[in-house]
Design an enzyme around this catalytic site. Sequence first.
Site, short mmCIF file in Angstrom:
data_model
loop_
_atom_site.label_atom_id
_atom_site.label_comp_id
_atom_site.label_asym_id
_atom_site.label_seq_id
_atom_site.Cartn_x
_atom_site.Cartn_y
_atom_site.Cartn_z
CG HIS A 50 26.38 35.84 52.26
ND1 HIS A 50 26.25 35.10 51.11
CD2 HIS A 50 27.50 35.13 52.71
CE1 HIS A 50 27.04 34.20 51.01
NE2 HIS A 50 27.80 33.92 51.90
CB CYS A 51 20.52 35.54 51.09
SG CYS A 51 20.30 36.98 50.43
CB ALA A 52 21.36 34.36 46.21
#
Length: 616
Positions: free
Chosen positions: A25-27
Amino acid sequence: MDFQKLAKDIVEHIGGQENISDLYHCATRLRFTLKNDNKANRNAIENLDGVITVTESGGMFQVVIGNNVASVHDAIMDQTGLGTKQQTAEDGKKGNLFERFIDLLSGIFSPVLGLLAASGLIKGLNFVLGKYEILDPAGGTYRIIAAAGDSFYYFMPIILAITAARKFKVNQFIAVALAGGLIYPDLVNALNANESLSFLGIPVVLAKYSSTVIPIIIAIWILKYVEGFFTRFLHESIRNLLTPFFCLLIMLPLTLLAIGPVAIYTSGLIASGYLFIYNLSPIISGIVLGACWQILVIFGLHWGFVPVMLNNITVYGKDSINAMIGPSVAAQSGAALGVFFKTKNKKLKSLSLSAFFAGLMGITEPAVYGVTLKLKRPFIIACTMGAIGGGIAGGFGSAAIAQVQKSILTIPVVAHGMTGYIIAYFFALIGSCILTILIGFKEESSEDDVKKTDKSELTVDNSMIKRESIISPISGYAKPLEEISDPVFAGGAMGKGIAVIPEDGKVYSPVDGTVTLAFPTKHAYGFTSTSGGEILIHIGLDTVKLNGEGFTSFVETGAKVKKGDLIAEFDIQKLKELGYDVTTPIVVTNSDKYLDILPLKKNQIIHGEEALSLLL
């Protein structure tokens, strides 16, 4: 929010744990690499409580969650055990070369974005404290804070070695040891002292590898093949000892002798090339980047700029791209605030306000996917104001000393031309808000509004408003027409309507009337209802290329039909296997004849159920 339930539902609708090749995942997004994209039910996932939207780009299936993405990611890991698996083979489709490149960059940089932003924020804060003499740059407090901010950047090769090893499916500990060798103190001291070193009589070109990006990524990529060779040919009784032995003994000299110098030279060329383009016209560069940045983000293409930004910071100590795209983030946040003040829809008002605050923190997905893009005009306004803001930042020569999220908190990171950047940031923010309020936008009718209109206004005085019902010709999942990937249908050029993602391959007549057009390719049908409505059904997108393959037609042009008559069948599985999107637009081509076209269904829909209401 129940993160465990949301995680379970996402995994179920994405095709189960067995369909997931990789997940990180990213932000704001869960980024899945799937073995078979056709097994994922995009519409069902989009309608889960807690999911903002779903997008597919760079060869990845991306579920936009927002600020709670880490909690949902951890819940999925706990439920599936994916985090304990080290994949040893490439699964599923690879996509084209460009998609694989974008997937590679996002896979390497996404896991460290939070740390990257935090380190940049610390560097910016310390810069301000030192510049305004709040702290003494020679004092212990300043130097310790500097160590906290600079440690990520100095040891970046080691940190990227971990994420690159995961992406290339290499032993992470070997990768870290290799990266550590590049910044080994004795070699760093030799560089600083201008010593001449050789390896087996071959001169070593010493270079500064701390803070670099490209050398370690290339080295880990080559390590993948070296490790794979020894893993295959060494006996299992000695494999665990001799594979790391040979890998380090081969790869560190190879990196110092060849890979590193070539990569450092390439880094310099990239930085010089960008600087050349930027110097041609900083203002025009800012306008182009500011206008296009959010569009690049939507398609996942912004990852291509991340190595360039980091490389600029490594080579020049600053990066202007960060500054020129900051106003575009502020503009989306401002547009969301404008929607909050303008809309009377309670749900949209709540969503737009939360999207505004998320945008201030540098996270634009809630604003873009949840508000501005769906309403169209606010998104265009934000892109325009982002372009102007980018031009202002470019004109002032604004540049950041670290790679960060473009939030209101990270303004101090733009240490060069900070005044111009502040002007650009708030001009885009406030300007987008004001223009969104003044220009306005067309809101979609909510389900409650439709029901209210249907049950009261339309039945109270039929002499004033006439109503015609269009039933769904297909069973499946209904979605707004503007959300489909075909720009002609999504943009309304063919008329208003609805789209259905079919569950089976049967198509029925949506009206009582006449078949005015049955395409020879059997993929599209036009109808004229007894009340004058002109309806077009287009089975799948770009399916005209199949020239009728996989389709069976039961009607001809001029045939009389009743609602629910079977008009065609198609092999839905075959279309998916051939790579076609089976989403089927149902459009009223003479929409201008009606006061409004109201979609009445979302989510699950059965053929024969009312899908559109035509107001005349």
